[in-house]
Design a protein around this motif. Structure first.
Motif, PDB file in Angstrom:
ATOM      1  N   VAL A  88      27.428  72.406  27.824  1.00 46.79           N
ATOM      2  CA  VAL A  88      27.592  71.311  28.777  1.00 46.79           C
ATOM      3  C   VAL A  88      26.427  71.361  29.754  1.00 46.79           C
ATOM      4  CG1 VAL A  88      29.030  70.375  30.621  1.00 46.79           C
ATOM      5  CG2 VAL A  88      30.099  71.285  28.563  1.00 46.79           C
ATOM      6  N   LEU A  89      25.767  70.236  29.921  1.00 45.24           N
ATOM      7  CA  LEU A  89      24.644  70.113  30.844  1.00 45.24           C
ATOM      8  C   LEU A  89      24.899  68.915  31.746  1.00 45.24           C
ATOM      9  CD1 LEU A  89      21.849  70.396  28.135  1.00 45.24           C
ATOM     10  CD2 LEU A  89      22.672  72.248  29.597  1.00 45.24           C
ATOM     11  N   THR A  90      24.583  69.047  33.033  1.00 41.79           N
ATOM     12  CA  THR A  90      24.771  67.917  33.937  1.00 41.79           C
ATOM     13  C   THR A  90      23.478  67.602  34.664  1.00 41.79           C
ATOM     14  OG1 THR A  90      25.400  69.143  35.927  1.00 41.79           O
ATOM     15  CG2 THR A  90      27.166  68.628  34.343  1.00 41.79           C
ATOM     16  N   GLU A  91      23.458  66.416  35.219  1.00 44.32           N
ATOM     17  CA  GLU A  91      22.296  65.950  35.951  1.00 44.32           C
ATOM     18  C   GLU A  91      22.111  66.702  37.271  1.00 44.32           C
ATOM     19  OE1 GLU A  91      20.360  61.551  36.822  1.00 44.32           O
ATOM     20  OE2 GLU A  91      22.513  61.749  36.557  1.00 44.32           O
ATOM     21  N   ALA A  92      23.089  67.521  37.650  1.00 43.24           N
ATOM     22  CA  ALA A  92      22.923  68.346  38.845  1.00 43.24           C
ATOM     23  C   ALA A  92      21.765  69.314  38.658  1.00 43.24           C
ATOM     24  CB  ALA A  92      24.214  69.118  39.137  1.00 43.24           C
ATOM     25  N   ASN A  93      21.547  69.778  37.436  1.00 47.34           N
ATOM     26  CA  ASN A  93      20.491  70.756  37.154  1.00 47.34           C
ATOM     27  C   ASN A  93      19.371  70.224  36.272  1.00 47.34           C
ATOM     28  OD1 ASN A  93      21.874  72.848  38.551  1.00 47.34           O
ATOM     29  ND2 ASN A  93      23.208  73.083  36.796  1.00 47.34           N
ATOM     30  N   TRP A  94      19.657  69.216  35.481  1.00 50.22           N
ATOM     31  CA  TRP A  94      18.669  68.714  34.515  1.00 50.22           C
ATOM     32  C   TRP A  94      18.471  67.219  34.733  1.00 50.22           C
ATOM     33  CZ3 TRP A  94      16.841  72.944  32.413  1.00 50.22           C
ATOM     34  CH2 TRP A  94      17.675  74.067  32.313  1.00 50.22           C
ATOM     35  N   PRO A  95      17.224  66.764  34.883  1.00 47.89           N
ATOM     36  CA  PRO A  95      16.980  65.330  35.077  1.00 47.89           C
ATOM     37  C   PRO A  95      17.559  64.489  33.940  1.00 47.89           C
ATOM     38  CG  PRO A  95      14.992  66.593  35.524  1.00 47.89           C
ATOM     39  CD  PRO A  95      15.990  67.559  34.935  1.00 47.89           C
ATOM     40  N   GLY A  96      17.991  63.292  34.302  1.00 48.87           N
ATOM     41  CA  GLY A  96      18.605  62.400  33.327  1.00 48.87           C
ATOM     42  C   GLY A  96      17.722  62.115  32.126  1.00 48.87           C
ATOM     43  N   GLU A  97      16.382  62.068  32.347  1.00 52.01           N
ATOM     44  CA  GLU A  97      15.471  61.800  31.225  1.00 52.01           C
ATOM     45  C   GLU A  97      15.524  62.932  30.198  1.00 52.01           C
ATOM     46  OE1 GLU A  97      13.441  62.374  34.561  1.00 52.01           O
ATOM     47  OE2 GLU A  97      14.916  60.822  34.934  1.00 52.01           O
ATOM     48  N   GLN A  98      15.649  64.165  30.682  1.00 47.66           N
ATOM     49  CA  GLN A  98      15.747  65.309  29.768  1.00 47.66           C
ATOM     50  C   GLN A  98      17.057  65.265  28.993  1.00 47.66           C
ATOM     51  OE1 GLN A  98      15.096  68.868  32.083  1.00 47.66           O
ATOM     52  NE2 GLN A  98      12.964  68.340  32.526  1.00 47.66           N
ATOM     53  N   LEU A  99      18.147  64.937  29.681  1.00 47.02           N
ATOM     54  CA  LEU A  99      19.438  64.824  28.987  1.00 47.02           C
ATOM     55  C   LEU A  99      19.378  63.730  27.922  1.00 47.02           C
ATOM     56  CD1 LEU A  99      21.987  65.154  31.947  1.00 47.02           C
ATOM     57  CD2 LEU A  99      21.146  66.944  30.417  1.00 47.02           C
ATOM     58  N   LEU A 100      18.717  62.624  28.254  1.00 52.45           N
ATOM     59  CA  LEU A 100      18.590  61.527  27.287  1.00 52.45           C
ATOM     60  C   LEU A 100      17.753  61.956  26.084  1.00 52.45           C
ATOM     61  CD1 LEU A 100      19.144  58.603  26.517  1.00 52.45           C
ATOM     62  CD2 LEU A 100      17.120  57.942  27.856  1.00 52.45           C
ATOM     63  N   GLU A 101      16.654  62.671  26.316  1.00 51.13           N
ATOM     64  CA  GLU A 101      15.833  63.159  25.199  1.00 51.13           C
ATOM     65  C   GLU A 101      16.638  64.066  24.272  1.00 51.13           C
ATOM     66  OE1 GLU A 101      12.392  65.128  26.777  1.00 51.13           O
ATOM     67  OE2 GLU A 101      11.725  63.345  27.856  1.00 51.13           O
ATOM     68  N   ILE A 102      17.440  64.958  24.862  1.00 52.61           N
ATOM     69  CA  ILE A 102      18.253  65.876  24.055  1.00 52.61           C
ATOM     70  C   ILE A 102      19.294  65.094  23.270  1.00 52.61           C
ATOM     71  CG2 ILE A 102      19.928  67.765  24.174  1.00 52.61           C
ATOM     72  CD1 ILE A 102      18.353  68.660  26.741  1.00 52.61           C
ATOM     73  N   ALA A 103      19.949  64.130  23.931  1.00 53.14           N
ATOM     74  CA  ALA A 103      20.970  63.330  23.253  1.00 53.14           C
ATOM     75  C   ALA A 103      20.381  62.512  22.115  1.00 53.14           C
ATOM     76  CB  ALA A 103      21.676  62.419  24.258  1.00 53.14           C
ATOM     77  N   GLN A 104      19.199  61.936  22.341  1.00 58.19           N
ATOM     78  CA  GLN A 104      18.552  61.160  21.284  1.00 58.19           C
ATOM     79  C   GLN A 104      18.130  62.055  20.135  1.00 58.19           C
ATOM     80  OE1 GLN A 104      15.496  59.306  23.669  1.00 58.19           O
ATOM     81  NE2 GLN A 104      16.652  57.391  23.855  1.00 58.19           N
ATOM     82  N   HIS A 105      17.568  63.217  20.459  1.00 58.64           N
ATOM     83  CA  HIS A 105      17.147  64.158  19.421  1.00 58.64           C
ATOM     84  C   HIS A 105      18.338  64.616  18.579  1.00 58.64           C
ATOM     85  CE1 HIS A 105      15.429  67.508  17.311  1.00 58.64           C
ATOM     86  NE2 HIS A 105      16.274  68.336  17.902  1.00 58.64           N
ATOM     87  N   GLY A 106      19.455  64.901  19.237  1.00 61.44           N
ATOM     88  CA  GLY A 106      20.642  65.371  18.524  1.00 61.44           C
ATOM     89  C   GLY A 106      21.493  64.259  17.945  1.00 61.44           C
ATOM     90  N   ARG A 107      21.076  63.014  18.166  1.00 66.99           N
ATOM     91  CA  ARG A 107      21.845  61.855  17.696  1.00 66.99           C
ATOM     92  C   ARG A 107      23.287  61.899  18.186  1.00 66.99           C
ATOM     93  NH1 ARG A 107      18.822  58.792  13.239  1.00 66.99           N
ATOM     94  NH2 ARG A 107      16.918  59.986  13.231  1.00 66.99           N
ATOM     95  N   LEU A 108      23.434  62.151  19.488  1.00 69.06           N
ATOM     96  CA  LEU A 108      24.752  62.181  20.115  1.00 69.06           C
ATOM     97  C   LEU A 108      25.161  60.769  20.507  1.00 69.06           C
ATOM     98  CD1 LEU A 108      24.230  65.258  22.478  1.00 69.06           C
ATOM     99  CD2 LEU A 108      24.889  65.235  20.072  1.00 69.06           C
ATOM    100  N   THR A 109      26.420  60.593  20.845  1.00 74.33           N
ATOM    101  CA  THR A 109      26.900  59.309  21.337  1.00 74.33           C
ATOM    102  C   THR A 109      26.349  59.118  22.742  1.00 74.33           C
ATOM    103  OG1 THR A 109      28.927  59.494  20.037  1.00 74.33           O
ATOM    104  CG2 THR A 109      28.956  57.963  21.897  1.00 74.33           C
ATOM    105  N   ILE A 110      25.624  58.032  22.964  1.00 75.53           N
ATOM    106  CA  ILE A 110      25.022  57.754  24.268  1.00 75.53           C
ATOM    107  C   ILE A 110      25.693  56.508  24.838  1.00 75.53           C
ATOM    108  CG2 ILE A 110      22.905  57.194  25.511  1.00 75.53           C
ATOM    109  CD1 ILE A 110      21.372  58.637  23.236  1.00 75.53           C
ATOM    110  N   MET A 111      26.361  56.696  25.974  1.00 75.67           N
ATOM    111  CA  MET A 111      27.046  55.578  26.618  1.00 75.67           C
ATOM    112  C   MET A 111      26.104  54.919  27.625  1.00 75.67           C
ATOM    113  SD  MET A 111      29.720  55.858  24.915  1.00 75.67           S
ATOM    114  CE  MET A 111      30.602  54.475  25.630  1.00 75.67           C
ATOM    115  N   PRO A 112      26.303  53.623  27.909  1.00 74.72           N
ATOM    116  CA  PRO A 112      25.428  52.928  28.872  1.00 74.72           C
ATOM    117  C   PRO A 112      25.480  53.602  30.248  1.00 74.72           C
ATOM    118  CG  PRO A 112      26.780  51.357  27.649  1.00 74.72           C
ATOM    119  CD  PRO A 112      27.292  52.726  27.297  1.00 74.72           C
TER     120      PRO A 112
END
Length: 196
Positions: A121-145
């Motif tokens: 589990v990673l949150t934007e408290a520690n990791w910028p949203g752009e990094q979370l988005l890159e990880i989600a896109q790379h892992g092909r996770l479900t990305i909500m608006p």
């Protein structure tokens, strides 16, 4: 579910500037806690409160210096406090990136779980949203608006088995934590009052 291979692993580190940008909205809670404690326990509690803040600051410093997040073609790994949690992007993994209501603050929230049940589990408290988005896109996770805010229970309904109980049932977990704290503090207070 497949992932887009990375040619080389990418490593991220949390930064003080990002942490402070997210935490400053909650910074008022520290002086508020000081005032409540001093009002309830008197000025004699001040050294303990200061010591608590120092310990938290040192812990935060160690966290920021020792934590890394590595993303490769086959896994996401977080190393902190000398412990590494690795979640394989093995095709059986699943996860979600969404804006989650954390009570005091709404933050970007990424949870991923692999086929062996390991979860990260990673949150934007520690990791910028752009990094979370890159990880989600790379892992092909479900990305909500990003303009939709979810509760832990709602996010868990979208991708079952990924969101931890602490986010699905925060009130229940808080009650259990308070009950545990009371079970520890009350006997100590009774012993201390008997000694005095």
């Amino acid at each position: 579910m497949t992932t887009t291979p990375l040619s080389t692993p990418v490593t991220y580190r949390p930064t003080w500037s990002h942490f402070w940008a997210k935490a400053k909205g909650r910074a008022f809670l520290v002086p508020l806690a000081f005032l409540v404690c001093i009002n309830r326990m008197g000025v004699s509690a001040l050294p303990y409160l200061v010591a608590g803040v120092v310990v938290m600051a040192v812990g935060l410093g160690i966290y920021l210096r020792t934590t890394t997040l590595s993303v490769s073609g086959t896994a996401v790994a977080r190393r902190r406090w000398g412990r590494t949690t690795t979640v394989a992007l093995d095709g059986d993994h699943q996860g979600i990136l969404c804006m989650l209501n954390q009570g005091v603050q709404t933050l970007g929230y990424l949870a991923v779980r692999d086929g062996k049940g390991r979860r990260l589990v990673l949150t934007e408290a520690n990791w910028p949203g752009e990094q979370l988005l890159e990880i989600a896109q790379h892992g092909r996770l479900t990305i909500m608006p990003a303009d939709q805010v979810f509760s832990g229970k709602n996010a868990a309904a979208i991708v079952p088995g990924v969101i931890p109980l602490t986010n699905r049932r925060p009130v229940l977990c808080a009650l259990v934590a308070v009950a545990g704290l009371i079970a520890v503090v009350v006997p100590i207070a009774m012993v201390m009052s008997g000694v005095a």
